[in-house]
Every structure is written in structure tokens, then in C-alpha cells.
Design a protein around this motif. Structure first.
Motif, PDB file in Angstrom:
ATOM      1  N   LYS A 232       0.852  -1.200   0.000  1.00 17.21           N
ATOM      2  CA  LYS A 232       0.000   0.000   0.000  1.00 17.21           C
ATOM      3  C   LYS A 232       0.876   1.234   0.000  1.00 17.21           C
ATOM      4  CE  LYS A 232      -2.142   1.287   3.789  1.00 17.21           C
ATOM      5  NZ  LYS A 232      -3.135   1.340   4.907  1.00 17.21           N
ATOM      6  N   VAL A 233       0.500   2.242  -0.779  1.00 12.56           N
ATOM      7  CA  VAL A 233       1.242   3.503  -0.824  1.00 12.56           C
ATOM      8  C   VAL A 233       0.286   4.667  -0.640  1.00 12.56           C
ATOM      9  CG1 VAL A 233       2.876   2.462  -2.455  1.00 12.56           C
ATOM     10  CG2 VAL A 233       1.083   3.963  -3.299  1.00 12.56           C
ATOM     11  N   LEU A 234       0.834   5.769  -0.146  1.00 13.37           N
ATOM     12  CA  LEU A 234       0.097   7.017   0.009  1.00 13.37           C
ATOM     13  C   LEU A 234       0.711   8.039  -0.935  1.00 13.37           C
ATOM     14  CD1 LEU A 234      -0.079   7.177   3.918  1.00 13.37           C
ATOM     15  CD2 LEU A 234      -1.670   6.051   2.337  1.00 13.37           C
ATOM     16  N   VAL A 235      -0.114   8.678  -1.750  1.00 12.20           N
ATOM     17  CA  VAL A 235       0.358   9.652  -2.725  1.00 12.20           C
ATOM     18  C   VAL A 235      -0.261  11.009  -2.399  1.00 12.20           C
ATOM     19  CG1 VAL A 235       0.556  10.219  -5.173  1.00 12.20           C
ATOM     20  CG2 VAL A 235       0.446   7.817  -4.458  1.00 12.20           C
ATOM     21  N   TYR A 236       0.567  12.065  -2.387  1.00  8.27           N
ATOM     22  CA  TYR A 236       0.036  13.376  -2.030  1.00  8.27           C
ATOM     23  C   TYR A 236       0.940  14.470  -2.566  1.00  8.27           C
ATOM     24  CZ  TYR A 236       3.570  12.809   1.664  1.00  8.27           C
ATOM     25  OH  TYR A 236       4.734  12.587   2.355  1.00  8.27           O
ATOM     26  N   ASN A 237       0.379  15.690  -2.565  1.00  9.59           N
ATOM     27  CA  ASN A 237       1.139  16.877  -2.944  1.00  9.59           C
ATOM     28  C   ASN A 237       1.797  17.414  -1.684  1.00  9.59           C
ATOM     29  OD1 ASN A 237       2.009  19.519  -3.648  1.00  9.59           O
ATOM     30  ND2 ASN A 237       0.466  19.615  -5.268  1.00  9.59           N
ATOM     31  N   GLN A 238       3.106  17.335  -1.623  1.00  6.90           N
ATOM     32  CA  GLN A 238       3.804  17.670  -0.385  1.00  6.90           C
ATOM     33  C   GLN A 238       3.862  19.169  -0.103  1.00  6.90           C
ATOM     34  OE1 GLN A 238       7.755  16.040  -0.804  1.00  6.90           O
ATOM     35  NE2 GLN A 238       7.902  16.684  -2.937  1.00  6.90           N
ATOM     36  N   LYS A 239       3.455  19.991  -1.052  1.00  2.83           N
ATOM     37  CA  LYS A 239       3.427  21.431  -0.815  1.00  2.83           C
ATOM     38  C   LYS A 239       2.170  21.873  -0.092  1.00  2.83           C
ATOM     39  CE  LYS A 239       6.546  23.444  -4.209  1.00  2.83           C
ATOM     40  NZ  LYS A 239       6.688  24.492  -5.240  1.00  2.83           N
ATOM     41  N   GLU A 240       1.199  20.955   0.045  1.00  4.08           N
ATOM     42  CA  GLU A 240      -0.067  21.310   0.671  1.00  4.08           C
ATOM     43  C   GLU A 240      -0.050  21.161   2.180  1.00  4.08           C
ATOM     44  OE1 GLU A 240      -3.082  19.015  -1.177  1.00  4.08           O
ATOM     45  OE2 GLU A 240      -2.911  20.018  -3.121  1.00  4.08           O
ATOM     46  N   ALA A 241       1.049  20.707   2.768  1.00  4.88           N
ATOM     47  CA  ALA A 241       1.124  20.527   4.213  1.00  4.88           C
ATOM     48  C   ALA A 241       2.569  20.641   4.657  1.00  4.88           C
ATOM     49  CB  ALA A 241       0.557  19.164   4.601  1.00  4.88           C
ATOM     50  N   PRO A 242       2.781  20.987   5.939  1.00  2.27           N
ATOM     51  CA  PRO A 242       4.148  21.006   6.471  1.00  2.27           C
ATOM     52  C   PRO A 242       4.789  19.635   6.316  1.00  2.27           C
ATOM     53  CG  PRO A 242       2.621  22.046   7.992  1.00  2.27           C
ATOM     54  CD  PRO A 242       1.787  21.400   6.935  1.00  2.27           C
ATOM     55  N   LYS A 243       6.101  19.610   6.309  1.00  8.94           N
ATOM     56  CA  LYS A 243       6.827  18.368   6.083  1.00  8.94           C
ATOM     57  C   LYS A 243       6.511  17.315   7.130  1.00  8.94           C
ATOM     58  CE  LYS A 243      11.468  16.682   4.987  1.00  8.94           C
ATOM     59  NZ  LYS A 243      12.904  17.062   4.844  1.00  8.94           N
ATOM     60  N   SER A 244       6.178  17.737   8.348  1.00  5.01           N
ATOM     61  CA  SER A 244       5.925  16.797   9.437  1.00  5.01           C
ATOM     62  C   SER A 244       4.514  16.224   9.428  1.00  5.01           C
ATOM     63  CB  SER A 244       6.189  17.481  10.785  1.00  5.01           C
ATOM     64  OG  SER A 244       5.333  18.604  10.934  1.00  5.01           O
ATOM     65  N   GLU A 245       3.657  16.725   8.530  1.00  2.99           N
ATOM     66  CA  GLU A 245       2.275  16.277   8.505  1.00  2.99           C
ATOM     67  C   GLU A 245       1.904  15.747   7.134  1.00  2.99           C
ATOM     68  OE1 GLU A 245      -0.209  19.467   9.699  1.00  2.99           O
ATOM     69  OE2 GLU A 245       0.911  19.900  11.540  1.00  2.99           O
TER      70      GLU A 245
END
Length: 366
Positions: A232-245
Motif C-alpha cells: 500500500k502507498v500514500l500519494v500526495y502533494n507535499q506542498k499542501e502541508a508542512p513536512k511533518s504532517e
């Protein structure tokens, strides 16, 4: 894999892999030849002779090279001298290689060939960036070839880097497991629940625990795609949240699913593939379970499934029959298990997978 055990000096002087070791002396090349010389102590003198010849060659630039007239004169001299000193063809045709002039001519041709190879290598190195660089605690690898290259990372994770792609990752994964991808790569991530593995590519990120998947992200077409084989993988836009979240707009993918972001990463299309992937668990259990199959068939299956090219002596090893279940093994373990079954050894050098055959053992493994 080339069988170097019967190589003479002239053979080594024509071998690109050997020449690259002598001229570039990378750690991967050095590891291979150190082991080979250890296994073949009787060939050390021949290897050293070939090595000294390559190192002693001083290649002139093209501007200072031989002109056509000089080349024609050399060829004419060789032909005339050979003709004048040739024995009667009916009596000596099979012993021509024993004549002193033939040996001199052969050495001359070897030096010309090595010079051209060395000049080609120097020219190529000046126009293309190096395949691998190490700086600031990171390893940068760019695949400028037309074939996929295998990358083995510090934690045992693998990446099959496609042509025209690049990857950057830390030399050590002590603090975090992260990689930065440009282009396309297939990943097999070593399981570590305590430390997720994150693949960054432009604004996007793929977060996994331990699984296999493909990431495709060429900025030229502004498309980002992730396809999952196992886990299982999680894919997301990393600019939409702080690096820790983790952001809210996250896509979860299971085996045989893929997601595509298009139009500057704003449109998302998630879908289940109509045909299961070869490396997904149900298919792999069938495709990678062998009962008395020839090694050539097994290697071909691995090559096609992973888009790699395993180098081995097909004439000597291809006919060996094996019974094995390899479905739950990552690529490198598949290769190691095969080698163990036939009493061979393997090397992972410069993105290549090489199986050598120091001895043959027809024992099968399950």
C-alpha cells in the motif's frame, strides 16, 4: 557474463569492462576484479600485462592524429611485409599464427584498437555527465543509457532506473529513508515499519512502508503517475502541508491500482488496472514458481518482468533445470537464490546484474 578465465592479453585489451576498470578504477569495478583475481590467481600475470599496456598508451588528439596518407602507408607496409614473409599457403596455413610477423601485426592491431576505444571513452566522458556522483552525503545517479539500471540503496531497497531518469538518495538511511526522482523508476522497498520510505518527485510524494511500485514523473509532459504492484502507498502533494504532517488530499493505492495527476498536478485520476500486473502477488505466485524449468527461461522471465538484463553465460548455464518458488522475493534475492542453487556467484556493478559460473551444481531449491 563474460568468461574471463580463458582470456589472453589481447582479449583483455578488447574488453570494454576491463578497460573501464583500468582507466576509471571505480570501487564497483575494483570489487569485481579483486574477487575475480582472487578466484583466478593463475591469471594475475596476464591481467597485469594487459593493464600495463592500456596505462602506457598515449593517445593523440584527433587534430594530431594520423592523416589518410600515413594510414595508407602503414597498411601498405603491413601488407607488403606480410606478403614477402608469408609461407606457402598449402603447407603453413594452419600455423600462420606462430610466425613472428603475424604476432607483431596482431600486437599492432591491438594497440590501434585500444587507442580508438580509449579515445572514444575520453570523448564520451567529456560530453555526458557521470553516471554516479557522491557529494554532501548524497548519491546522485543519472541513467544516460538506453537500458534500465539497477540501483541498490543503503537499506536494501532497490530502484530500477529507466533511461533518461535520475535519482538522488542519502548514502546512509540512519535519519530518514528518502529518495528524489526525476523520470521513471520501479521501486522495491525494504520493509521497515518504524521508518517509512518517501519518494519525492517535483511537488509530489509517495509514502510507503515496504512494497513495490512504479513512479513516473517527467516534467516535460507535466504528468505524475504511480502504479502499485504490492503493498500500500500514500500519494500526495507535499506542498499542501508542512513536512511533518500528511495533507488531507491524500490518495491511497493498493495492488493493481494507479493514480495519474495531469494538467500541472491538479487533475487526479485513480483507477484499478484491468489486467493484474506481473509482479502483483496472485500473478507472481504463478509466474515465478518453477518446476524443473531451464535457467534460461527463469532469467528471461525476470528480465522481462523487471525490465533488466541479467548477464550470464547462457551456453554454459542456460540448460540447467531448477525448481524454485521466487514469487515473494525481491529482485536481488531472486538472483542470489538462483546463484546459490547452481553454485554460482553474482555481482551488482554499475547498475548491472552479473552471474558468473565458477562451478556448476545442479541442486534445485524451493
Amino acid at each position: 557474463m563474460t568468461n574471463y578465465s580463458n582470456y589472453e592479453v589481447e582479449d583483455f585489451l578488447h574488453d570494454d569492462f576491463f578497460i573501464n576498470w583500468v582507466l576509471n578504477n571505480s570501487s564497483e569495478h575494483q570489487a569485481f576484479w579483486d574477487k575475480w583475481l582472487l578466484d583466478n590467481p593463475g591469471r594475475k600475470k596476464i591481467v597485469e600485462s594487459a593493464r600495463q599496456i592500456i596505462l602506457s598508451i598515449n593517445v593523440k588528439t584527433l587534430d594530431n592524429g594520423l592523416n589518410d596518407a600515413e594510414i595508407d602507408a602503414i597498411v601498405a607496409t603491413v601488407q607488403n611485409h606480410f606478403h614477402d614473409n608469408s609461407p606457402e599457403p598449402a603447407e603453413k596455413v594452419f600455423k600462420l599464427y606462430q610466425t613472428q610477423w603475424f604476432r607483431i601485426a596482431a600486437v599492432l592491431l591491438v594497440f590501434i584498437s585500444v587507442g580508438l576505444i580509449f579515445l572514444k571513452t575520453r570523448t564520451s566522458s567529456s560530453t555526458n555527465p557521470p553516471i554516479a556522483e557522491q557529494a554532501d552525503g548524497y548519491i546522485n545517479i543519472t541513467n544516460n543509457t538506453t537500458e534500465s539500471k539497477l540501483v541498490r540503496m543503503d537499506d536494501g531497497s532497490l530502484a530500477v532506473l529507466k533511461p533518461g531518469s535520475g535519482i538522488k538518495y542519502p548514502k546512509s538511511f540512519k535519519a530518514a529513508r528518502e529518495a528524489y526522482l526525476t523520470g521513471e523508476a520501479f521501486f522495491e522497498i525494504h520493509k521497515n515499519p518504524a521508518m517509512p520510505f518517501i519518494v519525492h518527485s517535483h511537488d509530489m510524494a509517495v509514502r510507503v512502508m515496504g512494497t513495490s511500485f512504479t513512479v513516473r514523473s517527467f516534467s516535460i509532459n507535466q504528468e505524475f503517475k504511480v502504479t502499485v504492484n504490492t503493498g500500500k502507498v500514500l500519494v500526495y502533494n507535499q506542498k499542501e502541508a508542512p513536512k511533518s504532517e500528511l495533507p488531507k488530499a491524500i490518495v491511497t493505492l493498493l495492488p493493481n491500482q494507479q493514480v495519474t495527476y495531469t494538467s500541472k498536478l491538479t487533475l487526479v485520476k485513480k483507477e484499478t488496472l484491468p489486467v493484474p500486473l506481473t509482479l502483483s502477488t496472485p500473478v507472481a505466485q504463478k509466474e515465478f514458481t518453477f518446476d524443473g524449468a531451464p535457467l534460461s527461461e527463469i532469467i528471461d522471465k525476470i528480465d522481462k518482468s523487471y525490465d533488466v538484463n541479467i548477464e550470464y553465460d547462457k551456453a554454459a548455464l542456460g540448460h540447467i533445470n531448477l525448481s524454485a518458488s521466487l514469487s515473494d522475493r525481491p529482485l536481488d534475492e531472486k538472483v542470489k537464490l538462483i546463484c546459490k542453487a547452481i553454485n554460482a556467484s553474482c555481482q551488482f556493478i554499475d547498475g548491472r546484474i552479473i552471474i558468473s559460473n565458477p562451478g556448476l551444481n545442479h541442486t534445485t531449491t524451493n
